[in-house]
Design a protein around this motif. Structure first.
Motif, PDB file in Angstrom:
ATOM      1  N   ILE B  45      11.469  -2.900  -0.865  1.00 27.70           N
ATOM      2  CA  ILE B  45      10.305  -1.998  -0.928  1.00 27.70           C
ATOM      3  C   ILE B  45      10.752  -0.625  -1.418  1.00 27.70           C
ATOM      4  N   LEU B  46      11.846  -0.121  -0.858  1.00 30.23           N
ATOM      5  CA  LEU B  46      12.298   1.225  -1.229  1.00 30.23           C
ATOM      6  C   LEU B  46      12.735   1.278  -2.694  1.00 30.23           C
ATOM      7  N   VAL B  47      13.380   0.212  -3.175  1.00 26.07           N
ATOM      8  CA  VAL B  47      13.775   0.190  -4.582  1.00 26.07           C
ATOM      9  C   VAL B  47      12.536   0.202  -5.479  1.00 26.07           C
ATOM     10  N   LEU B  48      11.530  -0.591  -5.133  1.00 28.16           N
ATOM     11  CA  LEU B  48      10.321  -0.620  -5.962  1.00 28.16           C
ATOM     12  C   LEU B  48       9.569   0.715  -5.872  1.00 28.16           C
ATOM     13  N   CYS B  49       9.591   1.344  -4.691  1.00 28.82           N
ATOM     14  CA  CYS B  49       9.016   2.694  -4.544  1.00 28.82           C
ATOM     15  C   CYS B  49       9.684   3.663  -5.503  1.00 28.82           C
ATOM     16  N   PHE B  50      11.005   3.663  -5.494  1.00 23.42           N
ATOM     17  CA  PHE B  50      11.735   4.603  -6.340  1.00 23.42           C
ATOM     18  C   PHE B  50      11.466   4.325  -7.817  1.00 23.42           C
ATOM     19  N   ALA B  51      11.454   3.038  -8.184  1.00 24.53           N
ATOM     20  CA  ALA B  51      11.220   2.685  -9.592  1.00 24.53           C
ATOM     21  C   ALA B  51       9.808   3.070 -10.015  1.00 24.53           C
ATOM     22  N   ALA B  52       8.815   2.770  -9.174  1.00 27.69           N
ATOM     23  CA  ALA B  52       7.433   3.087  -9.539  1.00 27.69           C
ATOM     24  C   ALA B  52       7.210   4.593  -9.588  1.00 27.69           C
ATOM     25  N   GLY B  53       7.826   5.303  -8.675  1.00 29.31           N
ATOM     26  CA  GLY B  53       7.582   6.731  -8.574  1.00 29.31           C
ATOM     27  C   GLY B  53       8.354   7.571  -9.566  1.00 29.31           C
ATOM     28  N   ASN B  54       9.446   7.040 -10.102  1.00 33.32           N
ATOM     29  CA  ASN B  54      10.327   7.904 -10.875  1.00 33.32           C
ATOM     30  C   ASN B  54      10.655   7.433 -12.290  1.00 33.32           C
ATOM     31  N   SER B  55      10.303   6.201 -12.645  1.00 33.32           N
ATOM     32  CA  SER B  55      10.689   5.697 -13.964  1.00 33.32           C
ATOM     33  C   SER B  55      10.058   6.503 -15.094  1.00 33.32           C
ATOM     34  N   GLY B  56       8.786   6.863 -14.939  1.00 37.00           N
ATOM     35  CA  GLY B  56       8.128   7.636 -15.988  1.00 37.00           C
ATOM     36  C   GLY B  56       8.790   8.987 -16.187  1.00 37.00           C
ATOM     37  N   VAL B  80      10.589  11.774  -1.131  1.00 35.70           N
ATOM     38  CA  VAL B  80       9.178  11.370  -1.071  1.00 35.70           C
ATOM     39  C   VAL B  80       9.010   9.886  -1.389  1.00 35.70           C
ATOM     40  N   SER B  81       9.903   9.329  -2.216  1.00 33.83           N
ATOM     41  CA  SER B  81       9.827   7.889  -2.496  1.00 33.83           C
ATOM     42  C   SER B  81      10.101   7.083  -1.232  1.00 33.83           C
ATOM     43  N   VAL B  82      11.165   7.477  -0.510  1.00 30.20           N
ATOM     44  CA  VAL B  82      11.504   6.784   0.732  1.00 30.20           C
ATOM     45  C   VAL B  82      10.400   6.976   1.770  1.00 30.20           C
ATOM     46  N   LEU B  83       9.858   8.212   1.838  1.00 29.67           N
ATOM     47  CA  LEU B  83       8.776   8.482   2.791  1.00 29.67           C
ATOM     48  C   LEU B  83       7.583   7.565   2.519  1.00 29.67           C
ATOM     49  N   ALA B  84       7.199   7.426   1.240  1.00 32.35           N
ATOM     50  CA  ALA B  84       6.071   6.555   0.898  1.00 32.35           C
ATOM     51  C   ALA B  84       6.372   5.110   1.288  1.00 32.35           C
ATOM     52  N   GLY B  85       7.618   4.679   1.072  1.00 31.74           N
ATOM     53  CA  GLY B  85       7.987   3.318   1.436  1.00 31.74           C
ATOM     54  C   GLY B  85       7.919   3.089   2.935  1.00 31.74           C
ATOM     55  N   LEU B  86       8.424   4.053   3.719  1.00 30.29           N
ATOM     56  CA  LEU B  86       8.431   3.889   5.171  1.00 30.29           C
ATOM     57  C   LEU B  86       7.008   3.907   5.735  1.00 30.29           C
ATOM     58  N   ILE B  87       6.177   4.826   5.214  1.00 33.52           N
ATOM     59  CA  ILE B  87       4.776   4.880   5.668  1.00 33.52           C
ATOM     60  C   ILE B  87       4.109   3.533   5.429  1.00 33.52           C
ATOM     61  N   THR B  88       4.300   2.982   4.210  1.00 35.81           N
ATOM     62  CA  THR B  88       3.654   1.707   3.893  1.00 35.81           C
ATOM     63  C   THR B  88       4.230   0.584   4.742  1.00 35.81           C
ATOM     64  N   PHE B  89       5.549   0.635   4.981  1.00 34.43           N
ATOM     65  CA  PHE B  89       6.203  -0.413   5.771  1.00 34.43           C
ATOM     66  C   PHE B  89       5.652  -0.443   7.195  1.00 34.43           C
ATOM     67  N   PHE B  90       5.517   0.727   7.806  1.00 34.72           N
ATOM     68  CA  PHE B  90       5.130   0.755   9.223  1.00 34.72           C
ATOM     69  C   PHE B  90       3.620   0.748   9.440  1.00 34.72           C
ATOM     70  N   TRP B  91       2.869   1.246   8.458  1.00 35.26           N
ATOM     71  CA  TRP B  91       1.414   1.290   8.630  1.00 35.26           C
ATOM     72  C   TRP B  91       0.696   0.587   7.495  1.00 35.26           C
ATOM     73  N   TYR B  92       1.213  -0.569   7.103  1.00 36.22           N
ATOM     74  CA  TYR B  92       0.624  -1.258   5.960  1.00 36.22           C
ATOM     75  C   TYR B  92      -0.831  -1.612   6.206  1.00 36.22           C
ATOM     76  N   SER B  93      -1.149  -2.008   7.449  1.00 36.74           N
ATOM     77  CA  SER B  93      -2.525  -2.420   7.718  1.00 36.74           C
ATOM     78  C   SER B  93      -3.481  -1.250   7.511  1.00 36.74           C
ATOM     79  N   VAL B  94      -3.022  -0.035   7.844  1.00 34.16           N
ATOM     80  CA  VAL B  94      -3.871   1.152   7.627  1.00 34.16           C
ATOM     81  C   VAL B  94      -4.026   1.416   6.130  1.00 34.16           C
ATOM     82  N   ILE B  95      -2.879   1.421   5.431  1.00 32.16           N
ATOM     83  CA  ILE B  95      -2.916   1.672   3.986  1.00 32.16           C
ATOM     84  C   ILE B  95      -3.789   0.641   3.286  1.00 32.16           C
TER      85      ILE B  95
END
Lengths: 213, 213, 213
Positions: B45-56, B80-95
């Motif tokens: 998840i964190l790798v995909l977060c970093f790739a999606a957030g920073n490749s452009g 911020v990439s890691v933060l977004a990943g952790l938020i989604t990981f722990f609160w996916y049902s909310v997101i």
């Protein structure tokens, strides 16, 4: 480092640009026809045109330090990419009546990009092995990105004698330069050799061996 | 080359960074939700977060010569990439309860990155056409890499009026600068226009024509 | 910016090159075996070898401004890539008899590239966080491109404790340097730690949690 023959730099630049823009146009056509096959809409077609026509050159420019890449810095590249997309969009039935248009445009683009990529790399004073690799990578880069974007294994991996044709073409350009041929003659020779090998491989189904698994 | 309006460079840098980090965060969220859909584990998840957030942004920085890329040189982007990943990981049902979260984050990230990418390209003195292209590429790059990594045809190719929204947003920023708007106003205008067009295209199912095959 | 311990620069360069070429060789082997599994022909195998063995290093060199990338500028990288491809092509049955050769070569290449990538990034005076990221990206880049080219979701996303092993290895190198270990000792420690964690994860099936969907 190879000493290139003294030439009129402006003429050489012009010839390089002609090869580069022509390669962009035919690779953009190959991207457009593939986009239409995948039923993309007009702007998706244009994006795939731009990616197919310019990814190889952008990768080369990034790696030789020619920044920002010509494909973005000069409007000509986006113009011919868009032109190729619009032609395909409005006259797809005409384009498609040509047999295997993607393969044909792809072969022509490969040859033109090999010549343009090798020439530009030499103009940036890389060594001969690097120039051959940059010519090959410029040639195969656009088609690789085009295929990856529509989720196909790149033709360069599946297709017999594709990257090899690019490599031979680029090596021929270096050989021609070493033999003091004028740059345009060396480039044309390499492009013709690459195109001929590619067409021959398609027509006569030349094959390289696979590993005996 | 376009003459940009005189501004406080430190303020402009700050605004640029805010747009860039916010875009990174929302694109990283889109990467995280897609990673969870594909049942990747925490670090995937964190790798995909970093790739999606920073490749452009990385692609833009490489091409304008801003090396090493900000996404790697400055810890804020990975944070911020890691933060977004952790938020989604722990609160996916909310997101996930938000409707179509990937699409919404994606649209917001597109708009923010178009503004940040166009602004940074202008700050590195590229011409107006190149600035529009860099803004567009910054916007669509992260989502393209995100989709390719999980083996989907990138949304930018399939989705009606996606890259076009980015292009219009970037062009609006250039138009605003040419009209002597303050950079923040021009950037906000372009981002809002891009976001609005993208939301409108999603909601009203605006379509571009496909080639009549 | 971290102050690195004073060392013999020529020795350090040599060690860096040894790690880099060894990593290129084993990643090229992993690319070759995957190419044979996908029934690519000889030149397709060589292209996948080159891509698997050099994409990570090329991406790193582009981003730290070491142009043209070593993988293209120096003939050693293409030579070991071609060598790995030819060995696999002619003795595939031997290579394949080793259990899970792709995974094993991949783990060794990961460890070597993490050490080489972290070391080269430090030699180009990036900060410690950036050096860790460059080491990780160098390690995972080649395998990502290898998998994408044959249309598989990259192992780094699916595989438990892969990028994490790279990150821990790179962080260990920075820690070793901070503790005034000689660079070769720090690099070897980081590579061994990365390799050990990766093998342990494969053998004992260590897992990271997935999001509770």
């Amino acid at each position: 480092m190879m000493q290139t023959a003294p030439i009129n730099p402006h003429l050489a630049d012009t010839l390089l640009t002609v090869f580069d823009l022509a390669g962009t146009f035919v690779f953009a056509l190959s991207g457009a026809t593939k986009a239409v096959e995948h039923k993309l809409d007009l702007f998706g077609i244009l994006v795939l045109c731009f990616a197919a026509g310019n990814s190889g050159g952008i990768a080369r420019d990034i790696m030789i330090g020619a920044l920002p890449p010509a494909a973005i810095a000069h409007w000509g590249y986006i113009a011919v990419s868009v032109l190729a997309g619009l032609i395909t969009f409005f006259w797809y039935s005409v384009i498609n009546r040509l047999s295997s248009p993607v393969l044909l445009f792809d072969a022509a683009g490969l040859a033109l990009f090999v010549a343009a990529g090798t020439g530009k790399a030499l103009a940036f004073h890389v060594g001969p092995v690097a120039a051959i690799l940059f010519g090959t990578l410029t040639g195969i880069g656009g088609g690789m990105v085009r295929d990856l974007l529509v989720q196909e294994i790149p033709a360069v991996l599946r297709t017999d004698i594709y990257a090899l044709a690019a490599l031979i073409g680029a090596a021929a350009i270096l050989a021609g330069r070493a033999l003091q041929l004028p740059p345009f003659a060396a480039s044309s020779l390499g492009a013709a050799l690459c195109f001929g090998i590619r067409l021959g491989a398609m027509h006569y189904r030349w094959r390289l061996p696979s590993a005996g698994t």
